[in-house]
Design an enzyme around this catalytic site. Structure first.
Site, PDB file in Angstrom:
ATOM      1  N   HIS A 166       4.277   2.894  -5.817  1.00 15.58           N
ATOM      2  CA  HIS A 166       3.418   1.778  -5.393  1.00 15.58           C
ATOM      3  C   HIS A 166       2.921   0.967  -6.578  1.00 15.58           C
ATOM      4  CE1 HIS A 166       1.899   0.152  -1.657  1.00 15.58           C
ATOM      5  NE2 HIS A 166       0.752  -0.135  -2.253  1.00 15.58           N
ATOM      6  N   TYR A 221      -6.105  -7.395  -5.840  1.00 13.87           N
ATOM      7  CA  TYR A 221      -5.445  -7.775  -7.083  1.00 13.87           C
ATOM      8  C   TYR A 221      -6.291  -8.725  -7.924  1.00 13.87           C
ATOM      9  CZ  TYR A 221      -1.578  -5.537  -4.753  1.00 13.87           C
ATOM     10  OH  TYR A 221      -0.807  -4.618  -4.104  1.00 13.87           O
ATOM     11  N   ARG A 271       7.262  -1.879  -0.629  1.00  9.96           N
ATOM     12  CA  ARG A 271       6.744  -0.537  -0.413  1.00  9.96           C
ATOM     13  C   ARG A 271       7.917   0.433  -0.519  1.00  9.96           C
ATOM     14  NH1 ARG A 271       4.551  -3.841   3.602  1.00  9.96           N
ATOM     15  NH2 ARG A 271       2.273  -4.050   3.553  1.00  9.96           N
ATOM     16  N   HIS A 298       1.515  -9.198   3.453  1.00  9.07           N
ATOM     17  CA  HIS A 298       0.200  -8.812   3.969  1.00  9.07           C
ATOM     18  C   HIS A 298      -0.151  -9.658   5.189  1.00  9.07           C
ATOM     19  CE1 HIS A 298      -1.317  -6.997  -0.091  1.00  9.07           C
ATOM     20  NE2 HIS A 298      -0.556  -6.166   0.593  1.00  9.07           N
ATOM     21  N   ARG A 355       4.888  -2.119  -6.935  1.00  8.23           N
ATOM     22  CA  ARG A 355       4.435  -3.173  -6.013  1.00  8.23           C
ATOM     23  C   ARG A 355       3.196  -3.864  -6.577  1.00  8.23           C
ATOM     24  NH1 ARG A 355       4.515  -4.820  -0.530  1.00  8.23           N
ATOM     25  NH2 ARG A 355       2.500  -4.993   0.493  1.00  8.23           N
ATOM     26  N   LYS A 405       5.322  -3.234   7.024  1.00  6.88           N
ATOM     27  CA  LYS A 405       4.261  -2.560   7.767  1.00  6.88           C
ATOM     28  C   LYS A 405       3.849  -3.403   8.961  1.00  6.88           C
ATOM     29  CE  LYS A 405      -0.072  -0.145   6.706  1.00  6.88           C
ATOM     30  NZ  LYS A 405      -1.085   0.079   5.628  1.00  6.88           N
TER      31      LYS A 405
END
Length: 333
Positions: free
Chosen positions: A256, A291, A159, A282, A259, A184
């Site tokens: 992004h 994806y 990110r 994630h 990514r 995150k």
């Protein structure tokens, strides 16, 4: 009536960073949401921002604010939903902090998010990516830095906040063969680097100027490069890369997208969505399933990588004649 200022300050300065472990980026984003909301409410109520009371921020006021940022500030439904999520988080905090505001809090919690379309994920093809990675001028310090940033952003699926917040202590020196990333939700991961990525990163670290900032990537003033600074440099290099990859002119390439590109290329190489989730950091594979929403040709390539299961044709047996007779009788009734 309950003053807003005291509780909002406790929420942003104490609850989010201390109790929730929110990152600096999250706190900044939430603070900006309330900066806009307080300004909007103060103009609507014709009072000073410090005089606003929580009971005045009911569901009607919040809905008017959300309509305002969409109509006047051209915010997308996705951004609108993010602002609403920040507001709801504050009112959940108030449920136990200020019980007198429980009724208002429940009204705000009942506001629904807008449904948004789920478009196909934007990503770069391998020729487009190579053109971008080759775009920075290696003869300049800024070009060496930008080349290292682009390589890391793609190879590690970072990110933009993870890239710009990367610290020297996060790089495994002197080999620079891996980096430690705090992502995150404070989730940590250690990512190995390809030899090419190691090389361009070490090229930058050799010429990186001394600075009080411990971040890996610095701007021309010797300070940590910002998210907007990286986005600006990316735009410049996309313009250069279009000369060798004209298809880039038809794409909107944001930080992004790099990514996304990492995720798609990893999925194509492995065919395993779980590996993509681990690489990107994630918390759940559910977040990674976007994806799988790629072009049909790409989906067929992934399916062709595995063999379909061999299933024998079955027969319908084991049913008594009396049952069939009853069914036939029922049909004729």
């Amino acid at each position: 009536m309950t003053a807003l200022a005291l509780h909002l300050g406790a929420y942003l300065l104490e609850h989010l960073p201390r109790d929730r472990g929110a990152s600096r980026h999250t706190v900044d984003s939430y603070a900006y949401t309330f900066q806009m909301l307080v300004g909007f409410a103060a103009r609507r109520l014709r009072v000073l921002p410090c005089e606003i009371e929580i009971e005045q921020l009911g569901a009607d006021m919040i809905l008017d604010f959300l309509e305002y940022i969409e109509a006047k500030r051209a915010n997308t439904p996705r951004t609108r939903n993010a602002r609403l999520a920040a507001i709801k988080s504050f009112f959940r905090f108030l449920e136990y902090r200020a019980p007198a505001c429980l009724n208002v809090a429940l009204q705000v919690q009942a506001i629904r998010s807008k449904r948004i379309e789920q478009p196909l994920v934007d990503y770069l093809t391998r020729p487009e990516l190579q053109a971008l990675l080759d775009a920075p001028d290696r003869r300049t310090a800024s070009g060496v830095r930008d080349r290292a940033m682009l390589h890391l952003a793609y190879a590690c699926g970072l990110r933009v906040s993870e890239l710009t917040g990367l610290q020297l202590d996060d790089v495994e020196l002197p080999a620079a063969n891996s980096i430690h990333v705090v992502g995150k939700g404070r989730r940590e991961r250690v990512l190995p680097l390809w030899k090419e990525t190691q090389a361009v990163l070490k090229d930058w670290l050799r010429i990186r100027p001394d600075s009080r900032s411990g971040t890996v990537f610095l701007n021309c003033r010797g300070q940590a490069i910002t998210r907007h600074g990286f986005a600006s440099r990316l735009t410049v290099h996309i313009g250069t890369a279009q000369r060798s990859a004209p298809s880039l002119a038809r794409k909107r390439v944001t930080p992004h997208v790099l990514r996304h590109t990492c995720a798609i290329h990893t999925l194509q190489a492995t065919g395993d969505i779980r590996r993509v989730a681990l690489w990107l950091g994630h918390s759940s594979v559910v977040s990674t399933e976007i994806y799988l929403r790629i072009d049909p040709a790409e989906k067929l390539d992934i399916l062709d990588a595995g063999a379909p299961p061999l299933i024998k044709k079955g027969t319908f047996t084991g049913v008594s004649d009396r049952l069939l007779a009853m069914l036939a009788t029922a049909r004729g009734a």
